[in-house]
Write an enzyme that holds these catalytic residues in place. Structure first.
Site, PDB file in Angstrom:
ATOM      1  N   SER A 140       0.840  -1.193   0.000  1.00 25.71           N
ATOM      2  CA  SER A 140       0.000   0.000   0.000  1.00 25.71           C
ATOM      3  C   SER A 140       0.874   1.241   0.000  1.00 25.71           C
ATOM      4  CB  SER A 140      -0.851  -0.034   1.277  1.00 25.71           C
ATOM      5  OG  SER A 140      -1.379   1.233   1.546  1.00 25.71           O
TER       6      SER A 140
ATOM      7  N   TYR B 155      -1.444  -0.869  10.867  1.00 22.77           N
ATOM      8  CA  TYR B 155      -1.686  -1.484   9.552  1.00 22.77           C
ATOM      9  C   TYR B 155      -0.493  -1.231   8.631  1.00 22.77           C
ATOM     10  CZ  TYR B 155      -3.346  -1.805   4.722  1.00 22.77           C
ATOM     11  OH  TYR B 155      -3.442  -2.108   3.389  1.00 22.77           O
TER      12      TYR B 155
ATOM     13  N   LYS C 140       2.409  -3.857   6.782  1.00 24.75           N
ATOM     14  CA  LYS C 140       2.767  -3.920   5.351  1.00 24.75           C
ATOM     15  C   LYS C 140       4.270  -3.713   5.186  1.00 24.75           C
ATOM     16  CE  LYS C 140      -1.180  -4.799   3.441  1.00 24.75           C
ATOM     17  NZ  LYS C 140      -1.388  -6.078   2.761  1.00 24.75           N
TER      18      LYS C 140
HETATM   19  P1  NAD Z   1     -10.782  -7.441   1.225  1.00 22.39           P
HETATM   20  O1  NAD Z   1     -10.977  -7.446   2.704  1.00 22.39           O
HETATM   21  O2  NAD Z   1     -11.957  -7.197   0.372  1.00 22.39           O
HETATM   22  O3  NAD Z   1     -10.095  -8.803   0.762  1.00 22.39           O
HETATM   23  C1  NAD Z   1      -9.201  -9.529   1.588  1.00 22.39           C
HETATM   24  C2  NAD Z   1      -9.595 -10.997   1.524  1.00 22.39           C
HETATM   25  O4  NAD Z   1      -8.699 -11.740   2.336  1.00 22.39           O
HETATM   26  C3  NAD Z   1     -11.016 -11.263   2.045  1.00 22.39           C
HETATM   27  O5  NAD Z   1     -11.693 -12.095   1.141  1.00 22.39           O
HETATM   28  C4  NAD Z   1     -10.794 -11.969   3.379  1.00 22.39           C
HETATM   29  O6  NAD Z   1     -11.821 -12.875   3.677  1.00 22.39           O
HETATM   30  C5  NAD Z   1      -9.448 -12.641   3.148  1.00 22.39           C
HETATM   31  N1  NAD Z   1      -8.656 -12.865   4.362  1.00 22.39           N
HETATM   32  C6  NAD Z   1      -8.367 -11.973   5.343  1.00 22.39           C
HETATM   33  N2  NAD Z   1      -7.582 -12.543   6.265  1.00 22.39           N
HETATM   34  C7  NAD Z   1      -7.357 -13.820   5.854  1.00 22.39           C
HETATM   35  C8  NAD Z   1      -6.623 -14.908   6.383  1.00 22.39           C
HETATM   36  N3  NAD Z   1      -5.973 -14.810   7.546  1.00 22.39           N
HETATM   37  N4  NAD Z   1      -6.602 -16.070   5.686  1.00 22.39           N
HETATM   38  C9  NAD Z   1      -7.271 -16.186   4.513  1.00 22.39           C
HETATM   39  N5  NAD Z   1      -7.999 -15.192   3.976  1.00 22.39           N
HETATM   40  C10 NAD Z   1      -8.033 -14.017   4.635  1.00 22.39           C
HETATM   41  O7  NAD Z   1      -9.624  -6.367   0.942  1.00 22.39           O
HETATM   42  P2  NAD Z   1      -9.096  -5.789  -0.459  1.00 22.39           P
HETATM   43  O8  NAD Z   1      -9.479  -4.364  -0.538  1.00 22.39           O
HETATM   44  O9  NAD Z   1      -9.442  -6.698  -1.559  1.00 22.39           O
HETATM   45  O10 NAD Z   1      -7.530  -5.821  -0.169  1.00 22.39           O
HETATM   46  C11 NAD Z   1      -6.712  -6.881  -0.606  1.00 22.39           C
HETATM   47  C12 NAD Z   1      -5.275  -6.611  -0.159  1.00 22.39           C
HETATM   48  O11 NAD Z   1      -4.860  -5.347  -0.677  1.00 22.39           O
HETATM   49  C13 NAD Z   1      -5.095  -6.530   1.348  1.00 22.39           C
HETATM   50  O12 NAD Z   1      -3.871  -7.153   1.694  1.00 22.39           O
HETATM   51  C14 NAD Z   1      -5.016  -5.045   1.614  1.00 22.39           C
HETATM   52  O13 NAD Z   1      -4.248  -4.733   2.765  1.00 22.39           O
HETATM   53  C15 NAD Z   1      -4.327  -4.545   0.350  1.00 22.39           C
HETATM   54  N6  NAD Z   1      -4.632  -3.120   0.060  1.00 22.39           N
HETATM   55  C16 NAD Z   1      -5.940  -2.724  -0.056  1.00 22.39           C
HETATM   56  C17 NAD Z   1      -6.217  -1.372  -0.281  1.00 22.39           C
HETATM   57  C18 NAD Z   1      -7.659  -0.898  -0.376  1.00 22.39           C
HETATM   58  O14 NAD Z   1      -7.882   0.310  -0.183  1.00 22.39           O
HETATM   59  N7  NAD Z   1      -8.624  -1.736  -0.672  1.00 22.39           N
HETATM   60  C19 NAD Z   1      -5.171  -0.447  -0.419  1.00 22.39           C
HETATM   61  C20 NAD Z   1      -3.858  -0.896  -0.321  1.00 22.39           C
HETATM   62  C21 NAD Z   1      -3.599  -2.256  -0.077  1.00 22.39           C
HETATM   63  N1  UFG Z   2     -12.536  11.356   3.679  1.00 28.45           N
HETATM   64  C1  UFG Z   2     -13.541  12.190   4.142  1.00 28.45           C
HETATM   65  N2  UFG Z   2     -14.641  11.616   4.707  1.00 28.45           N
HETATM   66  C2  UFG Z   2     -14.797  10.268   4.827  1.00 28.45           C
HETATM   67  C3  UFG Z   2     -13.758   9.419   4.341  1.00 28.45           C
HETATM   68  C4  UFG Z   2     -12.645  10.003   3.791  1.00 28.45           C
HETATM   69  O1  UFG Z   2     -13.433  13.415   4.059  1.00 28.45           O
HETATM   70  O2  UFG Z   2     -15.815   9.807   5.355  1.00 28.45           O
HETATM   71  C5  UFG Z   2     -11.346  11.953   3.045  1.00 28.45           C
HETATM   72  C6  UFG Z   2     -10.063  11.680   3.805  1.00 28.45           C
HETATM   73  O3  UFG Z   2      -9.875  12.659   4.808  1.00 28.45           O
HETATM   74  C7  UFG Z   2      -9.018  11.746   2.677  1.00 28.45           C
HETATM   75  C8  UFG Z   2      -9.781  11.187   1.463  1.00 28.45           C
HETATM   76  O4  UFG Z   2     -11.172  11.339   1.779  1.00 28.45           O
HETATM   77  O5  UFG Z   2      -8.678  13.070   2.403  1.00 28.45           O
HETATM   78  C9  UFG Z   2      -9.491   9.716   1.189  1.00 28.45           C
HETATM   79  O6  UFG Z   2      -9.712   8.969   2.378  1.00 28.45           O
HETATM   80  P1  UFG Z   2      -9.796   7.359   2.367  1.00 28.45           P
HETATM   81  O7  UFG Z   2     -10.098   6.964   3.776  1.00 28.45           O
HETATM   82  O8  UFG Z   2     -10.715   6.909   1.309  1.00 28.45           O
HETATM   83  O9  UFG Z   2      -8.345   6.917   1.933  1.00 28.45           O
HETATM   84  P2  UFG Z   2      -6.925   7.174   2.606  1.00 28.45           P
HETATM   85  O10 UFG Z   2      -6.074   7.828   1.577  1.00 28.45           O
HETATM   86  O11 UFG Z   2      -7.032   7.840   3.911  1.00 28.45           O
HETATM   87  O12 UFG Z   2      -6.450   5.691   2.914  1.00 28.45           O
HETATM   88  C10 UFG Z   2      -6.298   4.744   1.871  1.00 28.45           C
HETATM   89  C11 UFG Z   2      -6.513   3.332   2.412  1.00 28.45           C
HETATM   90  C12 UFG Z   2      -5.422   2.974   3.379  1.00 28.45           C
HETATM   91  C13 UFG Z   2      -4.079   3.205   2.766  1.00 28.45           C
HETATM   92  C14 UFG Z   2      -3.982   4.637   2.260  1.00 28.45           C
HETATM   93  C15 UFG Z   2      -2.681   4.896   1.565  1.00 28.45           C
HETATM   94  O13 UFG Z   2      -7.757   3.228   3.077  1.00 28.45           O
HETATM   95  O14 UFG Z   2      -5.522   1.609   3.700  1.00 28.45           O
HETATM   96  O15 UFG Z   2      -5.040   4.881   1.334  1.00 28.45           O
HETATM   97  O16 UFG Z   2      -2.615   4.159   0.404  1.00 28.45           O
HETATM   98  F1  UFG Z   2      -3.152   2.993   3.709  1.00 28.45           F
END
Ligand code: NAD
Ligand code: UFG
Length: 347
Positions: free
Chosen positions: A125, A149, A153
């Site tokens: 991330s 978190y 990572k």
């Molecule tokens: P998600 O929660 O939709 O998907 C994660 C999946 O992993 C789920 O299906 C969950 O059931 C499964 N899971 C969780 N823990 C597990 C375990 N211990 N064993 C087996 N399965 C498990 O999340 P996502 O948005 O699809 O994110 C996928 C990956 O990308 C994650 O590692 C997350 O940290 C990373 N990521 C997500 C974002 C975002 O904003 N969505 C941003 C940066 C990184």
């Molecule tokens: N925001 C609002 N109101 C809300 C939610 C978000 O104003 O209810 C604003 C936040 O302050 C920020 C922007 O919208 O300015 C984006 O916020 P998000 O929570 O959607 O995303 P972030 O950038 O804070 O975080 C995301 C992921 C994290 C990751 C990070 C960096 O959720 O897991 O990007 O990649 F770590």
């Protein structure tokens, strides 16, 4: 055509990636404990791809089940999505984050080592960049963590780099996502947040569909053009094709970090206006003080991903909002919504 083992493949990014993999002709095994997902997402992926996925319910921290599943799959590569991702929850309960994200990745590496699978794509991330010191953020930007978190990572990334140093015949791609949003254009798969979403676009979508009264905007006094926070939103299908390219293009031996973003930032108010346009709904909102831990602006340097993966994000903010909205209004309660209604009305 190869066989790809996808941990966490039933989740938001996982389902979209499984669809791209199947459509490109790869064989897909999903290993997921369904802690934040359901089987329905994968069933819809199979329907869209007109193909099948072998599903194994299991936890990545359970080494013997995982090793058995890896052997059974005879895969050439692993994409590791499984993990927890909510920053606020990680502050309240850090140990479950260390367990799922660090122990999970450690257990996976051991199982891969035991079964001779050496190719891994890892979900990281942009959070590993901490407070941006320069924009756009290039992969060489210093790394730091501002919450548990992010630390999980960063620890997982360090573990992968150390592992590669010891075993240089491996092929490890660390993908650092910026802000994934949107949904598949069919409206059949998308993000299904449990409880109150903390991310911007799912929250806006729930206001638009009438599930929530208004959006709280965290801060309008940032040094950005309209005072609200700026982020690099990337369509989840573009993110998924980035994973497909990593599986197909990255050749061993290497351990490489790549940003997946668009290179362009949008403010909260710009996203809100674009969503209003896409949905035809007015999004009620109110300004509140800044959310602790948020940065003013964050967007990706994209040239490395473009040259190495021969990939670039193609979908713009308008498409991200239109696709997110289609998913939200066809499935107001996510996968718990009326399945027949969503399928009948999907495009
Ligand atoms: P998600 O929660 O939709 O998907 C994660 C999946 O992993 C789920 O299906 C969950 O059931 C499964 N899971 C969780 N823990 C597990 C375990 N211990 N064993 C087996 N399965 C498990 O999340 P996502 O948005 O699809 O994110 C996928 C990956 O990308 C994650 O590692 C997350 O940290 C990373 N990521 C997500 C974002 C975002 O904003 N969505 C941003 C940066 C990184
Ligand atoms: N925001 C609002 N109101 C809300 C939610 C978000 O104003 O209810 C604003 C936040 O302050 C920020 C922007 O919208 O300015 C984006 O916020 P998000 O929570 O959607 O995303 P972030 O950038 O804070 O975080 C995301 C992921 C994290 C990751 C990070 C960096 O959720 O897991 O990007 O990649 F770590």
């Amino acid at each position: 055509m190869s066989t790809v083992f996808v941990t966490g493949g039933a989740g938001y990014i996982g389902t979209h990636t499984c669809l791209e993999l199947l459509q490109a002709g790869h064989k897909v095994f999903v290993y997921d404990n369904l802690s934040n997902s359901s089987r329905l997402g994968l069933e819809r992926v199979e329907r869209l791809a007109k193909g099948s996925i072998e599903f194994i319910e299991g936890d990545v921290r359970d080494g013997s089940t995982l090793e058995h599943a890896l052997r059974h799959s005879q895969c050439e590569s692993v994409i590791h999505f499984a993990g927890l991702k909510a920053v606020g929850e990680s502050v309240k309960n850090p140990l479950i984050y260390y367990d799922n994200n660090v122990v999970g990745t450690y257990t996976l590496l051991n199982a891969m080592q035991a079964t001779g699978v050496k190719k891994l794509v890892f979900s990281s991330s942009a959070t590993v960049y901490g407070e941006p010191q320069s924009l756009p953020i290039e992969e060489a930007h210093p790394l730091s963590a501002t919450n548990p978190y992010g630390r999980t990572k960063l620890i997982a990334e360090d573990m992968l780099r150390d592992h590669f140093h010891a075993y240089p015949d491996w092929n490890i791609t660390i993908l650092r996502y910026f802000n994934p949003v949107g949904a598949h254009e069919s409206g059949l798969i998308g993000e299904d947040p449990k409880g109150t979403p903390s991310n911007l676009m799912p929250f806006i979508a729930q206001v638009a569909v009438g599930m929530r009264e208004k959006l709280n905007i965290w801060g309008n006094d940032y040094p950005t053009p309209d005072g609200t926070g700026v982020r690099d939103y990337i369509h989840v299908v573009d993110l998924a094709t980035g994973h497909l390219r990593a599986i197909e293009k990255i050749m061993p031996p290497q351990c490489i970090e790549l940003n997946l973003g668009t290179g362009r930032g949008y403010s909260v108010l710009e996203v809100l206006r674009a969503f209003e346009e896409a949905s035809g709904k007015t999004i009620a909102h109110e300004f509140f003080p800044r959310r602790s831990g948020d940065v003013a602006a964050c967007f990706a340097g994209t040239k490395h991903a473009e040259s190495i993966l021969q990939w670039r994000a193609e979908r713009n903010l308008k498409t991200m909002c239109a696709d997110h909205w289609r998913w939200q209004h066809l499935n107001p309660a996510g996968y718990a919504s009326n399945n027949d209604f969503a399928i009948k009305n999907a495009t």
